[in-house]
Write a protein that holds these residues in place. Structure first.
Motif, PDB file in Angstrom:
ATOM      1  N   ARG A 101       0.849  -1.190   0.000  1.00 18.42           N
ATOM      2  CA  ARG A 101       0.000   0.000   0.000  1.00 18.42           C
ATOM      3  C   ARG A 101       0.878   1.230   0.000  1.00 18.42           C
ATOM      4  O   ARG A 101       1.847   1.330   0.755  1.00 18.42           O
TER       5      ARG A 101
ATOM      6  N   ASP B  42      -4.401   7.758  -2.199  1.00 15.53           N
ATOM      7  CA  ASP B  42      -3.104   7.483  -1.599  1.00 15.53           C
ATOM      8  C   ASP B  42      -2.586   8.657  -0.775  1.00 15.53           C
ATOM      9  O   ASP B  42      -1.616   8.510  -0.033  1.00 15.53           O
TER      10      ASP B  42
ATOM     11  N   THR C 175       3.300  -1.393   3.900  1.00 19.03           N
ATOM     12  CA  THR C 175       2.942  -0.003   3.620  1.00 19.03           C
ATOM     13  C   THR C 175       4.200   0.799   3.347  1.00 19.03           C
ATOM     14  O   THR C 175       5.169   0.725   4.111  1.00 19.03           O
TER      15      THR C 175
END
Length: 494
Positions: free
Chosen positions: A3, A22, A41
């Motif tokens: 992510r 994002d 992440t």
């Protein structure tokens, strides 16, 4: 797939760009609850400032605490603040500026460039911009130059997104898009692995430390332990932040990309084998010689020859006698090693070697039918091999053979079956280096072994070093990676 989170200090800082899921504000990121899952992440911190204990500083600090990969890291932020530190790193880069003259002419004494993820609008300075980004991974940097007889880097500073003009915003958006695609372009496998290791290899290397079958065995061993081992090459430098560990399976040197990869990975808090300290200590035979002697470890009689010191060379010959073995400090796989039988051969060989190094080792010739290689991992013996001399040659590798380098035979045995005095000396030699993965080369005459060298990047070939342990050899190395990565995740330093 990991992510991606882009953090800006104020929502207005992203006003010139399309909205994106994002992107979040620094306060939203800092306030979000700490997740307990293992989702990877990656955070790009675009705060206006990374001032100590400021908002941008805390974004990077808490990102690391949450297990997120963040750019810039806290270490990068601190390094950029310490001019004395990056001044030392910039020596080589300053030399590259010697022949550069900006458009302002000879009266120009200072100028600066913006660097977006290692890219700049100045083609002449692109290589320098890339190297600065490799040293200090930060999304937006300004490099200032000044000239007092010669050009030099005067400062490297982070830049806030809010300070860019229209053209600069366009350039940043283009490089952000390119960088994020490059960094996270590879889809992850369906199975979620707990850890990821980047395995640095050179597919074109003539004599790599591991053959293709061995590399596949490392990948298989990793998967068995819940680790994805991902082969990368020197063009994947910017992807390092994606991984938890770095395993170098390419011949190392302190002056090429292998050291830069190791150094960057260590700075990012990754588990690294070979670590940069081991590379520096092992790749120079002169350093190793003094290190072994200072630890009172047995080595062949060795002295140093100095360029333009004929008298000193003659005195070394009187002390050591012929035959002599000459070595350049950073040779590998028997390259840069010459045996000389007389004064004329010495003068010719030394002349060639002095073209590569100001210092050359001269070592007494110790004849044995084979060399011992003891593999050591985290100060424990891993494998034991006998490497026999190449047929009709005095070394294991014969680089004078037609076509390609030719090597002698081998015999891999259980560590317990190797002479105890050989194994003990190997362990003592690596203890002086570190706690990584090493291969210690030794010769044994009678019952007395001597250390020839310590390799930070030892050969592990399928069918050779694994001949006794088989798949267990690869599992032991991957288990050590797993142990260290788990220790780091739990807050340890190793």
């Amino acid at each position: 797939m990991a992510r991606l989170v882009i953090v800006v200090e104020k929502a207005s800082d992203w006003g010139s760009y399309y909205p994106s899921v994002d992107v979040m504000s620094a306060m939203d990121y800092l306030r979000q609850p700490v997740a307990a899952d293992d989702e990877r992440t990656h955070v790009i911190n675009l705060c206006r400032s990374y001032k100590y204990l400021g908002t941008g500083y805390y974004v990077s600090l808490l990102a690391e605490a949450r297990g997120h990969k963040v750019m810039p890291s806290v270490r990068t932020v601190n390094d950029l603040r310490r001019r004395s530190l990056y001044g030392l790193d910039m020596v080589d880069l300053n030399q590259k500026l010697t022949h550069f003259l900006p458009a302002g002419g000879r009266d120009t004494t200072d100028f600066g460039i913006l660097v977006y993820f290692g890219e700049t609008a100045y083609p002449t300075l692109q290589d320098l911009a890339r190297q600065v980004f490799e040293m200090f991974p930060c999304p937006l940097l300004r490099i200032e130059f000044e000239r007092d007889r010669v050009w030099q880097v005067s400062s490297i500073k982070p830049v806030g997104l809010h300070t860019l003009d229209d053209a600069q915003e366009d350039a940043f958006a283009q490089e952000l898009d390119r960088f994020s695609r490059k960094l996270w372009r590879k889809p992850r496998a369906r199975k979620l692995y707990r850890y990821d290791i980047a395995m640095l290899v050179d597919p074109k290397e003539a004599m790599p430390p591991s053959n293709k079958r061995a590399l596949k065995s490392f990948v298989a061993a990793g998967r068995e332990l819940g680790i994805e081992v991902d082969p990368i090459d020197k063009n994947d430098y910017q992807r390092l932040a994606e991984y938890d560990g770095l395993f170098i399976r390419e011949t190392t040197a302190s002056d090429n990309h292998t050291y830069r990869f190791a150094h960057r990975a260590e700075r990012e808090g990754m588990v690294v084998i070979d670590d940069p300290t081991s590379i520096l200590r092992c790749t120079n035979k002169i350093f190793l010689k003094d290190l072994m002697v200072s630890r009172k470890l047995a080595v062949p009689r060795t002295e140093i020859l100095y360029r333009d010191d004929a008298k000193g060379t003659h005195e070394v010959v009187e002390r050591l006698g012929f035959p002599l073995v000459l070595k350049i400090p950073d040779g590998s796989f028997s390259r840069g090693v010459v045996k000389v039988e007389n004064e004329q051969a010495l003068a010719e060989a030394a002349g060639r070697l002095f073209q590569h190094s100001a210092l050359v080792l001269a070592q007494e010739y110790v004849y044995t039918e084979f060399d011992w290689r003891i593999g050591v991992l985290n100060r424990e013996p891993l494998y034991a091999c006998k490497y026999f001399m190449s047929r009709g040659h005095w070394q294991i590798y014969n680089h004078g053979a037609k076509g390609t380098a030719r090597s002698g035979g081998f015999e891999t045995i259980a560590v317990a079956d190797a002479p105890s005095e050989v194994v003990k000396l190997a362990l003592k030699a690596t203890h002086a280096i570190g706690n990584g993965l090493y291969g210690v080369d030794l010769k044994q005459v009678g019952s007395k072994p001597v250390v020839i060298e310590v390799n930070d990047n030892p050969s592990i070939d399928a069918g050779v070093e694994d001949a006794h342990l088989g798949d267990e050899l690869y599992l032991r190395i991957m288990r050590e990676f797993l142990r260290r990565m788990e220790h780091k995740r739990q807050g340890g330093s190793r």
